[in-house]
Write a protein that holds these residues in place. Structure first.
Motif, PDB file in Angstrom:
ATOM      1  N   LEU A   1       0.972  -0.550  -0.002  1.00 40.20           N
ATOM      2  CA  LEU A   1       0.268   0.218  -0.080  1.00 40.20           C
ATOM      3  C   LEU A   1       0.532   1.701   0.087  1.00 40.20           C
ATOM      4  O   LEU A   1       1.419   1.027   0.582  1.00 40.20           O
ATOM      5  CB  LEU A   1      -0.775   0.087   0.894  1.00 40.20           C
ATOM      6  CG  LEU A   1      -1.953   1.338   1.579  1.00 40.20           C
ATOM      7  CD1 LEU A   1      -3.279   0.632   2.112  1.00 40.20           C
ATOM      8  CD2 LEU A   1      -1.159   2.156   1.678  1.00 40.20           C
ATOM      9  N   ASP A   2       0.211   2.162  -1.096  1.00 40.26           N
ATOM     10  CA  ASP A   2       1.732   3.091  -1.589  1.00 40.26           C
ATOM     11  C   ASP A   2       0.663   4.175  -0.690  1.00 40.26           C
ATOM     12  O   ASP A   2      -0.467   4.849  -1.506  1.00 40.26           O
ATOM     13  CB  ASP A   2       2.073   3.681  -2.424  1.00 40.26           C
ATOM     14  CG  ASP A   2       2.930   4.487  -2.618  1.00 40.26           C
ATOM     15  OD1 ASP A   2       2.435   6.022  -1.838  1.00 40.26           O
ATOM     16  OD2 ASP A   2       3.651   4.979  -3.760  1.00 40.26           O
ATOM     17  N   LEU A   3       0.327   5.508   0.202  1.00 42.84           N
ATOM     18  CA  LEU A   3      -0.267   6.365   1.226  1.00 42.84           C
ATOM     19  C   LEU A   3      -0.344   7.271  -0.245  1.00 42.84           C
ATOM     20  O   LEU A   3      -1.399   8.118  -0.253  1.00 42.84           O
ATOM     21  CB  LEU A   3       0.952   6.482   2.204  1.00 42.84           C
ATOM     22  CG  LEU A   3      -0.278   5.636   3.571  1.00 42.84           C
ATOM     23  CD1 LEU A   3       0.467   6.840   4.654  1.00 42.84           C
ATOM     24  CD2 LEU A   3      -1.277   6.046   3.258  1.00 42.84           C
TER      25      LEU A   3
ATOM     26  N   VAL B   1      -2.594   5.860  -2.589  1.00 47.79           N
ATOM     27  CA  VAL B   1      -4.312   6.193  -2.577  1.00 47.79           C
ATOM     28  C   VAL B   1      -4.911   7.205  -1.991  1.00 47.79           C
ATOM     29  O   VAL B   1      -5.286   7.700  -2.553  1.00 47.79           O
ATOM     30  CB  VAL B   1      -4.019   4.959  -1.133  1.00 47.79           C
ATOM     31  CG1 VAL B   1      -5.456   4.430  -0.956  1.00 47.79           C
ATOM     32  CG2 VAL B   1      -3.481   3.465  -1.600  1.00 47.79           C
ATOM     33  N   LEU B   2      -4.039   7.657  -1.302  1.00 46.46           N
ATOM     34  CA  LEU B   2      -4.589   9.414  -0.924  1.00 46.46           C
ATOM     35  C   LEU B   2      -4.424  10.521  -2.072  1.00 46.46           C
ATOM     36  O   LEU B   2      -5.112  11.287  -1.617  1.00 46.46           O
ATOM     37  CB  LEU B   2      -4.248   9.390   0.824  1.00 46.46           C
ATOM     38  CG  LEU B   2      -4.802   8.036   1.605  1.00 46.46           C
ATOM     39  CD1 LEU B   2      -4.367   8.818   3.083  1.00 46.46           C
ATOM     40  CD2 LEU B   2      -6.615   7.927   1.609  1.00 46.46           C
ATOM     41  N   GLY B   3      -3.377  10.185  -2.917  1.00 47.33           N
ATOM     42  CA  GLY B   3      -3.441  11.367  -3.776  1.00 47.33           C
ATOM     43  C   GLY B   3      -4.652  12.062  -3.861  1.00 47.33           C
ATOM     44  O   GLY B   3      -4.918  13.235  -4.446  1.00 47.33           O
TER      45      GLY B   3
ATOM     46  N   GLY C   1       5.096  -1.536   6.564  1.00 44.38           N
ATOM     47  CA  GLY C   1       3.972  -1.977   6.437  1.00 44.38           C
ATOM     48  C   GLY C   1       2.929  -2.271   7.227  1.00 44.38           C
ATOM     49  O   GLY C   1       1.734  -3.103   7.505  1.00 44.38           O
ATOM     50  N   ARG C   2       2.773  -1.849   8.267  1.00 43.31           N
ATOM     51  CA  ARG C   2       1.583  -1.367   9.371  1.00 43.31           C
ATOM     52  C   ARG C   2       1.312   0.091   9.402  1.00 43.31           C
ATOM     53  O   ARG C   2       2.169   1.118   8.817  1.00 43.31           O
ATOM     54  CB  ARG C   2       1.888  -1.901  10.619  1.00 43.31           C
ATOM     55  CG  ARG C   2       1.893  -3.506  10.930  1.00 43.31           C
ATOM     56  CD  ARG C   2       1.632  -3.506  12.511  1.00 43.31           C
ATOM     57  NE  ARG C   2       0.943  -3.096  12.995  1.00 43.31           N
ATOM     58  CZ  ARG C   2      -0.446  -3.527  13.429  1.00 43.31           C
ATOM     59  NH1 ARG C   2      -0.508  -5.725  12.777  1.00 43.31           N
ATOM     60  NH2 ARG C   2      -1.046  -3.417  14.022  1.00 43.31           N
ATOM     61  N   ILE C   3      -0.057   0.215   9.013  1.00 42.13           N
ATOM     62  CA  ILE C   3      -0.357   1.344   8.869  1.00 42.13           C
ATOM     63  C   ILE C   3      -0.861   2.405  10.004  1.00 42.13           C
ATOM     64  O   ILE C   3      -1.901   1.492  11.079  1.00 42.13           O
ATOM     65  CB  ILE C   3      -1.939   1.619   8.218  1.00 42.13           C
ATOM     66  CG1 ILE C   3      -1.001   1.020   6.574  1.00 42.13           C
ATOM     67  CG2 ILE C   3      -2.345   3.447   7.934  1.00 42.13           C
ATOM     68  CD1 ILE C   3      -0.441   2.096   5.716  1.00 42.13           C
TER      69      ILE C   3
ATOM     70  N   PRO D   1       2.403  -1.801  -7.581  1.00 41.14           N
ATOM     71  CA  PRO D   1       2.324  -2.811  -6.394  1.00 41.14           C
ATOM     72  C   PRO D   1       0.985  -1.717  -5.408  1.00 41.14           C
ATOM     73  O   PRO D   1       0.258  -2.547  -4.806  1.00 41.14           O
ATOM     74  CB  PRO D   1       2.628  -3.634  -6.470  1.00 41.14           C
ATOM     75  CG  PRO D   1       4.115  -3.371  -5.671  1.00 41.14           C
ATOM     76  CD  PRO D   1       4.046  -1.900  -7.543  1.00 41.14           C
ATOM     77  N   GLY D   2       0.918  -1.047  -4.772  1.00 40.07           N
ATOM     78  CA  GLY D   2       0.785  -0.014  -3.733  1.00 40.07           C
ATOM     79  C   GLY D   2      -0.532   0.437  -4.289  1.00 40.07           C
ATOM     80  O   GLY D   2      -1.026   1.424  -2.590  1.00 40.07           O
TER      81      GLY D   2
END
Length: 336
Positions: free
Chosen positions: A42-44, A47-49, A88-90, A134-135
């Protein structure tokens, strides 16, 4: 749903500029925290961009460490969310009346309901980008109005004009974000966008000062008067949600798609009616920079059900045609 729903009349009287927090008021509740382990990469930023409306968006910041700050108006009230990738953890911290709501929905926001494995690339370019990124997951805010209003502001104008309008209106009529973010950033703190009543009471000259013409401001006013009914679209399947939004005059396929991509995580919501997107898709997939909406949709047919994801991957490839014509002329109605 047949017919249009009737809007409630907007309250009369002077517009209330939502006040800054009173220093003498009781201290707000302590921050709430949560950790979540995503099911895969997961690429923050990726994802949130899409929630960021320009580099100076008053509701969104990306910190130097890559963490993301977001101020929003939830069904429970204003809230601020700070999200960090901890290898790896958010990790997430939230403040304000909407803190619990934001943390409860953290996995959904970050794409827990998205299914990247359902996507099958049909072009070498798309497959290469998917492998490199992949994120990428498709976010889902569950909030319609916060994506609808800036999308309306972006209709038929340059992005700079739209970002300026959003920035001015939110800073003027919104409220400082709960928690430390209101003062943490030295230039401008985070703000929560206005509530529907405040949007409905912004006077015409303030829309004009922000560079928003009467057509776009009228569309926003029609939308906020039925805000509750529009927010229901966040739980609807894509066709029903699209129909609900497009009942409002001034909201067409471009605006509904841009909204539902964010609010509903709609993997198949295609942005049609865009000035540049058909040429980008046409150039990337068929070498035709002059493609129109019809050709773009034909090229995306193999990705039926996942056309928005395919578009995101193509845009991330950077495989765009070189500019041949001048940029869209920037207007400034505030000078008129």
């Amino acid at each position: 749903m047949a017919g249009r729903f009737a809007p409630r009349s907007a309250p009369r009287g002077p517009v209330p500029r939502q006040a800054a927090a009173d220093p003498a008021a009781p201290r707000e509740a302590a921050a709430l925290t949560r950790e979540w382990t995503p099911p895969g990469p997961l690429d923050l930023r990726l994802v949130l961009g899409p929630l960021r409306r320009g580099p100076a968006d008053p509701t969104f910041r990306i910190d130097r460490d890559g963490s993301v700050w977001r101020a929003t108006r939830t069904p429970a009230g204003p809230g601020t969310l700070h999200v960090t990738d901890r290898g790896g953890r958010i990790g997430a911290t939230a403040w304000g009346p909407g803190a619990s709501w934001l943390l409860d929905r953290l996995p959904v926001l970050l794409g827990a309901e998205d299914d990247p494995e359902a996507f099958r690339p049909r072009h070498r370019l798309v497959a290469a980008v998917q492998h490199r990124r992949p994120g990428l997951r498709l976010l889902r805010t569950g909030l319609v109005l916060e994506s609808l209003i800036p999308s309306i502001l972006e209709q038929k104008v340059t992005t700079d004009e739209a970002y300026r309008a959003w920035r001015l209106l939110v800073r003027t009529y919104g409220t400082p974000a709960p928690g430390p973010a209101a003062t943490l950033f030295t230039t401008h703190g985070l703000h929560v966008m206005p509530d529907p009543r405040t949007w409905s009471l912004i006077p015409s000259w303030e829309w004009h000062r922000a560079g928003v013409d009467a057509k776009r401001s009228a569309t926003i006013l029609r939308a906020v008067r039925v805000a509750r009914r529009l927010e229901e679209a966040a739980t609807m399947p894509l066709p029903e949600a699209t129909a609900r939004l497009e009942l409002i005059p001034g909201i067409g396929p471009w605006t509904s798609a841009e909204t539902l991509q964010r609010a509903n995580g709609a993997a198949d919501a295609v942005t049609v009616g865009d000035l540049h997107l058909p040429g980008i898709i046409g150039h990337a997939l068929a070498g035709n920079r002059n493609a129109d909406d019809e050709e773009m949709l034909a090229l995306l047919t193999p990705y039926e059900g996942q056309r928005h994801r395919a578009t995101r991957l193509i845009l991330l490839s950077g495989h765009t045609p070189s500019r041949r014509a001048p940029r869209m002329t920037r207007g400034d109605i505030a000078r008129l």
